[in-house]
Design an enzyme around this catalytic site. Sequence first.
Site, PDB file in Angstrom:
ATOM      1  N   ARG A 209      -9.824   0.793   8.700  1.00 12.98           N
ATOM      2  CA  ARG A 209      -9.344  -0.558   8.951  1.00 12.98           C
ATOM      3  C   ARG A 209     -10.356  -1.398   9.718  1.00 12.98           C
ATOM      4  O   ARG A 209     -10.072  -2.555  10.024  1.00 12.98           O
ATOM      5  CB  ARG A 209      -8.079  -0.462   9.795  1.00 12.98           C
TER       6      ARG A 209
ATOM      7  N   ARG B 210      -0.314  -9.115  13.288  1.00 14.22           N
ATOM      8  CA  ARG B 210      -0.916  -8.112  12.382  1.00 14.22           C
ATOM      9  C   ARG B 210      -1.783  -8.792  11.320  1.00 14.22           C
ATOM     10  O   ARG B 210      -2.812  -8.262  10.910  1.00 14.22           O
ATOM     11  CB  ARG B 210       0.181  -7.270  11.712  1.00 14.22           C
TER      12      ARG B 210
ATOM     13  N   LYS C  37       0.839  -1.214   0.000  1.00 13.31           N
ATOM     14  CA  LYS C  37       0.000   0.000   0.000  1.00 13.31           C
ATOM     15  C   LYS C  37       0.868   1.254   0.000  1.00 13.31           C
ATOM     16  O   LYS C  37       0.637   2.181  -0.761  1.00 13.31           O
ATOM     17  CB  LYS C  37      -0.939   0.000   1.224  1.00 13.31           C
TER      18      LYS C  37
ATOM     19  N   ARG D 114      11.187  -1.261  10.983  1.00 13.42           N
ATOM     20  CA  ARG D 114      10.096  -1.018  11.926  1.00 13.42           C
ATOM     21  C   ARG D 114      10.038  -2.125  12.965  1.00 13.42           C
ATOM     22  O   ARG D 114      10.203  -3.294  12.651  1.00 13.42           O
ATOM     23  CB  ARG D 114       8.774  -0.954  11.160  1.00 13.42           C
TER      24      ARG D 114
ATOM     25  N   ARG E 142      11.834  -5.628   4.975  1.00 10.42           N
ATOM     26  CA  ARG E 142      11.604  -4.203   4.658  1.00 10.42           C
ATOM     27  C   ARG E 142      12.562  -3.285   5.421  1.00 10.42           C
ATOM     28  O   ARG E 142      12.825  -3.458   6.599  1.00 10.42           O
ATOM     29  CB  ARG E 142      10.164  -3.822   5.013  1.00 10.42           C
TER      30      ARG E 142
HETATM   31  P1  AP5 Z   1       4.854  -1.601   1.806  1.00 15.96           P
HETATM   32  O1  AP5 Z   1       4.560  -0.761   0.608  1.00 15.96           O
HETATM   33  O2  AP5 Z   1       5.600  -0.972   2.935  1.00 15.96           O
HETATM   34  O3  AP5 Z   1       3.507  -2.328   2.312  1.00 15.96           O
HETATM   35  P2  AP5 Z   1       2.272  -1.751   3.150  1.00 15.96           P
HETATM   36  O4  AP5 Z   1       1.045  -2.440   2.609  1.00 15.96           O
HETATM   37  O5  AP5 Z   1       2.259  -0.257   3.144  1.00 15.96           O
HETATM   38  O6  AP5 Z   1       2.645  -2.358   4.556  1.00 15.96           O
HETATM   39  P3  AP5 Z   1       2.555  -1.700   6.023  1.00 15.96           P
HETATM   40  O7  AP5 Z   1       3.264  -2.667   6.928  1.00 15.96           O
HETATM   41  O8  AP5 Z   1       3.046  -0.293   6.046  1.00 15.96           O
HETATM   42  O9  AP5 Z   1       1.035  -1.753   6.232  1.00 15.96           O
HETATM   43  P4  AP5 Z   1       0.277  -1.824   7.535  1.00 15.96           P
HETATM   44  O10 AP5 Z   1      -1.061  -1.554   6.983  1.00 15.96           O
HETATM   45  O11 AP5 Z   1       0.384  -3.037   8.359  1.00 15.96           O
HETATM   46  O12 AP5 Z   1       1.007  -0.758   8.451  1.00 15.96           O
HETATM   47  P5  AP5 Z   1       0.607   0.730   8.857  1.00 15.96           P
HETATM   48  O13 AP5 Z   1       1.839   1.525   8.824  1.00 15.96           O
HETATM   49  O14 AP5 Z   1      -0.576   1.197   8.065  1.00 15.96           O
HETATM   50  O15 AP5 Z   1       5.645  -2.912   1.279  1.00 15.96           O
HETATM   51  C1  AP5 Z   1       6.132  -3.879   2.207  1.00 15.96           C
HETATM   52  C2  AP5 Z   1       7.491  -4.431   1.702  1.00 15.96           C
HETATM   53  O16 AP5 Z   1       7.272  -5.157   0.474  1.00 15.96           O
HETATM   54  C3  AP5 Z   1       8.524  -3.341   1.361  1.00 15.96           C
HETATM   55  O17 AP5 Z   1       9.795  -3.801   1.723  1.00 15.96           O
HETATM   56  C4  AP5 Z   1       8.423  -3.181  -0.175  1.00 15.96           C
HETATM   57  O18 AP5 Z   1       9.645  -2.787  -0.754  1.00 15.96           O
HETATM   58  C5  AP5 Z   1       8.033  -4.590  -0.598  1.00 15.96           C
HETATM   59  N1  AP5 Z   1       7.150  -4.610  -1.764  1.00 15.96           N
HETATM   60  C6  AP5 Z   1       6.074  -3.797  -2.018  1.00 15.96           C
HETATM   61  N2  AP5 Z   1       5.482  -4.134  -3.171  1.00 15.96           N
HETATM   62  C7  AP5 Z   1       6.171  -5.212  -3.664  1.00 15.96           C
HETATM   63  C8  AP5 Z   1       6.035  -6.045  -4.825  1.00 15.96           C
HETATM   64  N3  AP5 Z   1       5.042  -5.853  -5.708  1.00 15.96           N
HETATM   65  N4  AP5 Z   1       6.907  -7.066  -4.992  1.00 15.96           N
HETATM   66  C9  AP5 Z   1       7.908  -7.285  -4.075  1.00 15.96           C
HETATM   67  N5  AP5 Z   1       8.103  -6.527  -2.971  1.00 15.96           N
HETATM   68  C10 AP5 Z   1       7.236  -5.502  -2.756  1.00 15.96           C
HETATM   69  O19 AP5 Z   1       0.094   0.512  10.350  1.00 15.96           O
HETATM   70  C11 AP5 Z   1       0.972   0.219  11.421  1.00 15.96           C
HETATM   71  C12 AP5 Z   1       0.174   0.141  12.714  1.00 15.96           C
HETATM   72  O20 AP5 Z   1      -0.471   1.410  12.975  1.00 15.96           O
HETATM   73  C13 AP5 Z   1      -0.972  -0.878  12.741  1.00 15.96           C
HETATM   74  O21 AP5 Z   1      -0.536  -2.170  13.064  1.00 15.96           O
HETATM   75  C14 AP5 Z   1      -1.883  -0.265  13.815  1.00 15.96           C
HETATM   76  O22 AP5 Z   1      -1.403  -0.513  15.116  1.00 15.96           O
HETATM   77  C15 AP5 Z   1      -1.756   1.226  13.555  1.00 15.96           C
HETATM   78  N6  AP5 Z   1      -2.787   1.726  12.607  1.00 15.96           N
HETATM   79  C16 AP5 Z   1      -2.557   2.262  11.369  1.00 15.96           C
HETATM   80  N7  AP5 Z   1      -3.709   2.601  10.780  1.00 15.96           N
HETATM   81  C17 AP5 Z   1      -4.703   2.262  11.660  1.00 15.96           C
HETATM   82  C18 AP5 Z   1      -6.126   2.344  11.609  1.00 15.96           C
HETATM   83  N8  AP5 Z   1      -6.783   2.832  10.527  1.00 15.96           N
HETATM   84  N9  AP5 Z   1      -6.823   1.906  12.676  1.00 15.96           N
HETATM   85  C19 AP5 Z   1      -6.184   1.443  13.776  1.00 15.96           C
HETATM   86  N10 AP5 Z   1      -4.843   1.318  13.886  1.00 15.96           N
HETATM   87  C20 AP5 Z   1      -4.105   1.733  12.821  1.00 15.96           C
END
Ligand code: AP5
Length: 214
Positions: free
Chosen positions: A88, A171, A13, A160, A127
Site C-alpha cells: 500500500r 481512508r 478487492k 466495520r 457494507r
Molecule cells: P469490498 O470487496 O469489501 O471492497 P474492498 O476494496 O476490499 O474494500 P476494503 O474497505 O476492505 O479495502 P481497504 O483496502 O480500505 O481495507 P483493508 O481491510 O485492506 O467491497 C466494498 C463494498 O462494495 C461491499 O459492500 C461490496 O458488497 C460492495 N461491492 C463490491 N463490488 C461491487 C460492485 N462491483 N458493485 C456494487 N457493489 C460492490 O484495510 C483496513 C485497514 O487496515 C487500513 O485502513 C489500514 O489501517 C490497515 N492496512 C491494511 N493493509 C495495510 C497495508 N498494506 N499497509 C498499512 N496498513 C494496512
Amino acid sequence: MNLMLLGPPGAGKGTQAARIAADFGLLHLSSGDILRAERKGQTELGRKAQDYMDRGALVPDDLILAMMVDHINRPEAQKGFLLDGFPRTVPQAEGLDQRLVASGKRIDAVINIVVPDAEVTRRLTGRWSCPKDGRIYHEVFSPPAKIGVCDDCGTALTRRKDDEPGVVSQRLVTYHTETEPLVEYYGRRGVLRTVDGSVDADVVTASIKKACKE
Ligand code: AP5
C-alpha cells in the site's frame, strides 16, 4: 501464478479476491483481514495496529512487511497467492520486491480496480460482512436473503468501525497520497492491468480473469 489487486478502499478487492482465488486455486492474502484477525486475537501486532486502523491511517511499513512476508513464505502459499490490500506504499512494494527476488518468486499481474470516490463512499457506508466466514454484503447492491444474517452460515452480520463516513473520507485521502503512486510503480514494471470496478461485480470478475490472461 501470483497476483495482486490494487485499488481504493471499497473498490471491491475483497469481493473479487475471494472469487479469483477460488477460481485460480490461489491463497487469498488480505492484509486487512490478517490485521483484523490479529486484533481479535489481541496479539501484540493487533494491539499496535488498532489505533491506525480506526483512524483510517496506514499501519507502519515494517510491521506490515514482516507480517505479509511471513504469510507468503508459508507452505500453503507455495502453489500461488493473491495479495489484497498489500502493498500500500512504495516502501512496502520495494520491500516485497526484494523478498520475492531473494526467494525466486515474482508477481505475474497487478490488477488495478478503478472506482470513483463517490461510489467508494456509497459502497463502504452500506457494507456488512460475516464475522465467521468473511462473506461481504451490501445492503443495496448485494443484500443477504434475510436482513442482517449471513446466507451461508446464519451468523449475524457486522459493520466495520472504519466504514463510518468520517473515517472513509480519511481512508480515501490516505489512498490517494500513499497508495495511488503504486499504479505508476507497477506500470513501469510492465505488469499492470486496469479494470473498471464501477460496474456489476460479475462483469468486474470477468474483466479481471481476462486481464490475468493478457
Ligand atoms: P469490498 O470487496 O469489501 O471492497 P474492498 O476494496 O476490499 O474494500 P476494503 O474497505 O476492505 O479495502 P481497504 O483496502 O480500505 O481495507 P483493508 O481491510 O485492506 O467491497 C466494498 C463494498 O462494495 C461491499 O459492500 C461490496 O458488497 C460492495 N461491492 C463490491 N463490488 C461491487 C460492485 N462491483 N458493485 C456494487 N457493489 C460492490 O484495510 C483496513 C485497514 O487496515 C487500513 O485502513 C489500514 O489501517 C490497515 N492496512 C491494511 N493493509 C495495510 C497495508 N498494506 N499497509 C498499512 N496498513 C494496512
